[in-house]
Motif scaffolding. Structure first.
Motif, PDB file in Angstrom:
ATOM      1  N   GLU A  83      -0.640  -0.508  -8.548  1.00 23.02           N
ATOM      2  CA  GLU A  83      -1.694   0.262  -9.225  1.00 23.02           C
ATOM      3  C   GLU A  83      -1.145   1.591  -9.739  1.00 23.02           C
ATOM      4  N   GLU A 129      -6.881   5.603   0.821  1.00 22.89           N
ATOM      5  CA  GLU A 129      -7.685   5.040  -0.259  1.00 22.89           C
ATOM      6  C   GLU A 129      -7.237   3.632  -0.621  1.00 22.89           C
ATOM      7  N   GLU A 130      -6.246   3.135   0.080  1.00 23.29           N
ATOM      8  CA  GLU A 130      -5.728   1.778  -0.114  1.00 23.29           C
ATOM      9  C   GLU A 130      -5.341   1.508  -1.567  1.00 23.29           C
ATOM     10  N   ILE A 131      -4.442   2.335  -2.050  1.00 22.96           N
ATOM     11  CA  ILE A 131      -3.940   2.177  -3.414  1.00 22.96           C
ATOM     12  C   ILE A 131      -2.513   1.619  -3.321  1.00 22.96           C
ATOM     13  N   THR A 132      -2.239   0.602  -4.134  1.00 30.32           N
ATOM     14  CA  THR A 132      -0.936  -0.063  -4.040  1.00 30.32           C
ATOM     15  C   THR A 132       0.086   0.551  -4.995  1.00 30.32           C
ATOM     16  N   LEU A 141       0.840  -1.198   0.000  1.00 24.60           N
ATOM     17  CA  LEU A 141       0.000   0.000   0.000  1.00 24.60           C
ATOM     18  C   LEU A 141       0.874   1.247   0.000  1.00 24.60           C
ATOM     19  N   ILE A 142       0.477   2.218  -0.771  1.00 24.62           N
ATOM     20  CA  ILE A 142       1.162   3.513  -0.765  1.00 24.62           C
ATOM     21  C   ILE A 142       0.225   4.574  -0.191  1.00 24.62           C
TER      22      ILE A 142
END
Lengths: 119, 109, 527
Positions: free
Chosen positions: B34, B28-31, B23-24
């Motif tokens: 992604e 918003e739990e965006i990897t 996760l970054i």
């Protein structure tokens, strides 16, 4: 080594100035903390690490920045979700609950349907 | 001014990496994967990536991940993070409830 | 819309200092801060500050905060707390949120003093509860009296990582290790040395591969990195810890500046994207100023001076202070600022490899890698001498802007000179009376009083001691070397706690004479 989470006497700061002991509930369970200290601190002192589970991955989150910026420590406090517990002072009788996702209000239909995969 | 505009600069195929699942954007739990993939899909600007993935648009308003996203995108594009223009800053710069936004002191609306 | 002569965003060291200068000139000021108490990060800083004695050196950060607040109070500065500035619009219009309501105010001048935000370093598991920012650790232990964990792994060896690690030890936590991706310790050598002699190991060219644990941290895996930043296969080791603390630098808070439309620049020496300012801190938007970390990451001491300069400049801009007086006041502050910006760690030297001190002494490479000086390395510095009888030994080996030790000695034993980054030298001709003021005045805790021969084959070593419980006279314990290893038995000869020393206790131990140059810490014998 002292294993309790509260510092009794600090070499520089002395005895920490704290408010009176008050009771609050965490997921229905009665706990005590110091009045006026952030809710997150009372929870940490009581050994609670998990404040919420995230919406997408259902992963646990807890204190991260402790100054109200990161919003990782939000919980449902007295029925209101998304309360930053690291900057919310503890008061007698507070009802503190683990937050699941973003808006866990019981009546929030859209959120429930999304979770159920019905939309 | 946007400094990275050449949309033909990256034509190679996306290659998965071991830490793509990390996760970054915590809100918003965006990897990482992604974000990297978005670059291969043609998103070269931080503002575009924000809109595409919602990175930095959660409750903390990008206070935690902005620099991280910039670094990842810059690496994929082969430029220095300083060359990437920051996403536009606009109010409110802190999370604020809509009810509060609508409650203007002495306001008419 | 309410209108003020000066609107200050942020009541930390920069904002409060500006408010003080502006209030002194009779300006009508509004100060906004989103927190519940003013002072910014100063109240979390429990260590003694570096710098010149004219600018709060050897005072603990929170005391400086108290003084600033008292000064602001005397001048009638009113800080609006719990007030969030949510926007900055053309015409220096500021949008604020307070108590469920928003409003707009206009400042004829506006000062951005919003401080910094912490940088982060992601790794597998960095979202687990128990992974926290270094600022969070400080907030928990120093403001609220709560230990962040029992055993903490620190990521980052800059001054924040080093100072917070030491504060964790003071709070009664263990520090498992300080890890940094860089091959050298980033912060002051004296801060690292304080940790090393307590036994904290440094693992450089390393990073956290992952945090272990189900729903909270139960350990960490660290790995060594090659020159490309990749983990060397097979180099991974497990670290037992329940908390991971991230201290990988700060970035200026710049959202409001960017919103205002002022000219911005990416400046690595200032820690990121900052408004371009003139020498008074004014941005390209007329009447909009910036000071403190929001203008470029530096120490709080610099932020206070920058704040003062901006306050004076705002007063001058609006005619509250005549040109001549303003110029004079700004110049004296700029001089002070320039003094603080000298030395190896000055912003202009960021990222530079420095091999020799200004005086030409070799910089200890050992210190940069292990956190402590080699036993023979230490001998070359001018603060380390071996006269007969009691004398100070000053293990201050890097050019940092700090000079309180020079004035601390009533007998003139210690010489720095007018250039405050110079290494302190011990004057051979002066007589040490053992008062210990130099020991307590050293913010880096790098001064010891040593008597290499007290008879019977023993030496005495007096050291600063800031831990609980305080040892007592007559206790028998262990003498530790600079790397925290037990090297012999030590008897506590004296424990001196003087109010003027502000909680830096002076602990004198008796050690075998051959350990006089090695014993630099004391540990109670294992129970």
């Amino acid at each position: 080594m002292d294993t309790s989470e509260r510092i009794a006497v600090h070499p520089i700061l002395g005895v920490p100035e704290k408010g009176r002991q008050v009771q609050f509930t965490y997921n229905g369970k009665t706990m005590s903390g110091c009045e006026g200290e952030p809710v997150a601190m009372a929870l940490k002192a009581a050994g609670v690490m998990v404040h919420r589970y995230t919406k997408k991955r259902h992963e646990p989150r807890g204190i991260f920045c402790a100054i109200g910026r990161c919003t990782d420590c939000v919980m449902v406090v007295d029925g209101v979700p998304n309360i930053r517990t690291c900057v919310t002072p503890l008061a007698e009788g507070m009802d503190v609950r683990t937050q699941d996702g973003v808006t866990p209000l019981a009546g929030d239909k859209a959120d429930k349907e999304e979770a159920d995969g019905t939309i | 001014m946007t400094q990275i505009t050449d949309r033909s600069m990256r034509t190679a195929a996306f290659k998965p990496e071991a830490d793509d699942d990390m996760l970054i954007c915590r809100c918003e739990e965006i990897t990482k994967g992604e974000i990297r993939r978005a670059v291969y899909e043609g998103m070269y600007e931080i503002t575009e990536i924000r809109r595409w993935l919602r990175v930095g648009m959660g409750l903390c308003q990008g206070q935690t991940c902005t620099k991280l996203v910039q670094r990842i995108v810059a690496k994929e594009l082969g430029v220095s993070p300083a060359q990437l223009e920051s996403a536009a800053a606009r109010g409110p710069v802190r999370p604020i409830e809509m009810a509060c936004m609508g409650n203007e002191k002495g306001g008419v609306c | 819309m309410e209108r003020y002569d000066l609107v200050i965003i942020g009541a930390g060291p920069a904002g409060l200092s500006a408010a003080i200068e502006a209030a002194r000139c009779g300006m009508n000021i509004a100060v906004y801060d989103e927190n519940k108490r003013p002072g910014g990060q100063l109240f979390k800083q429990i260590h003694k500050f570096f710098g010149s004695k004219e600018h709060h050196a050897k005072e603990r950060g929170f005391h400086i905060g108290e003084e600033l607040l008292a000064e602001a109070d005397r001048l009638g500065v009113d800080v609006s707390l719990d007030t969030v500035v949510t926007g900055l619009y053309p015409g220096n219009e500021v949008m604020i949120k307070k108590g469920g309501q928003v409003s707009h105010v206009r400042g004829d001048t506006v000062l951005l003093a919003a401080g910094a935000s912490e940088n982060m370093a992601p790794f597998d598991g960095w979202t687990l509860p128990g992974v926290i920012g270094a600022g969070a650790a400080q907030t928990m232990m120093n403001l609220h009296g709560i230990r962040p964990g029992s055993r903490v792994l620190m990521l980052g060896s800059g001054n924040v990582g080093l100072v917070v690690s030491y504060q964790l030890l003071q709070a009664g936590c263990e520090v498992a290790a300080v890890v940094d991706a860089a091959p050298k310790i980033g912060g002051y050598g004296v801060h690292a040395a304080k940790l090393a002699r307590c036994g904290v190991p440094f693992q450089l060219s390393s990073t956290i591969v992952r945090a272990k644990g189900g729903d909270h941290v139960e350990g960490a895996v660290i790995g060594r990195m090659d020159e490309h930043g990749k983990i060397i296969p097979g180099s991974e080791t497990e670290i037992d810890c329940d908390t991971i603390c991230i201290a990988v630098g700060l970035s200026p808070m710049n959202q409001l500046a960017r919103m205002s439309g002022c000219r911005m620049e990416q400046n690595p020496k200032k820690g990121g994207c900052v408004p371009v300012c003139n020498e008074y801190g004014e941005t390209s938007v007329r009447g909009l100023f910036a000071a403190g970390d929001a203008e470029g990451i530096e120490e709080a001491s610099s932020a206070m001076i920058e704040g003062r300069i901006a306050g004076i400049a705002c007063a001058n801009r609006l005619g509250f202070l005549e040109d001549g007086k303003a110029k004079e006041a700004v110049e004296s502050n700029e001089q002070a600022l320039d003094t603080l910006r000298q030395g190896m760690f000055a912003p202009k030297n960021r990222g530079k490899q420095i091999e020799k001190t200004d005086e030409g002494f070799p910089v200890s490479q050992h210190l940069l890698v292990t956190g402590f000086l080699g036993d023979d390395e230490v001998e070359v510095y001018p603060g380390v001498t071996h006269p007969k009888g009691l004398h100070p030994v000053i293990e201050c080996t890097q050019n940092i802007p700090c000079n309180p030790c020079q004035d601390a000695c009533p007998h003139g034993c210690i010489h720095i000179g007018s250039f405050i980054t110079a290494l302190p030298a011990v004057e051979a001709s002066a007589e040490c009376i053992g008062c210990g003021r130099c020991v307590a005045s050293c913010s880096g805790q790098a001064i010891f009083l040593v008597n290499e021969d007290i008879g019977g084959g023993y030496a005495s070593v007096t050291m600063p001691y800031e831990f609980m419980p305080l040892p007592e006279k007559g206790d028998i314990g262990l003498a530790c070397s600079r790397d925290g290893q037990a090297i012999g038995e030590a008897e506590v000869l004296d424990v001196k706690s003087v109010k003027a020393f502000d909680h830096t206790n002076l602990l004198t131990i008796r050690v075998p004479a051959e350990l006089s140059g090695k014993a630099r810490f004391y540990k109670a014998a294992q129970q």
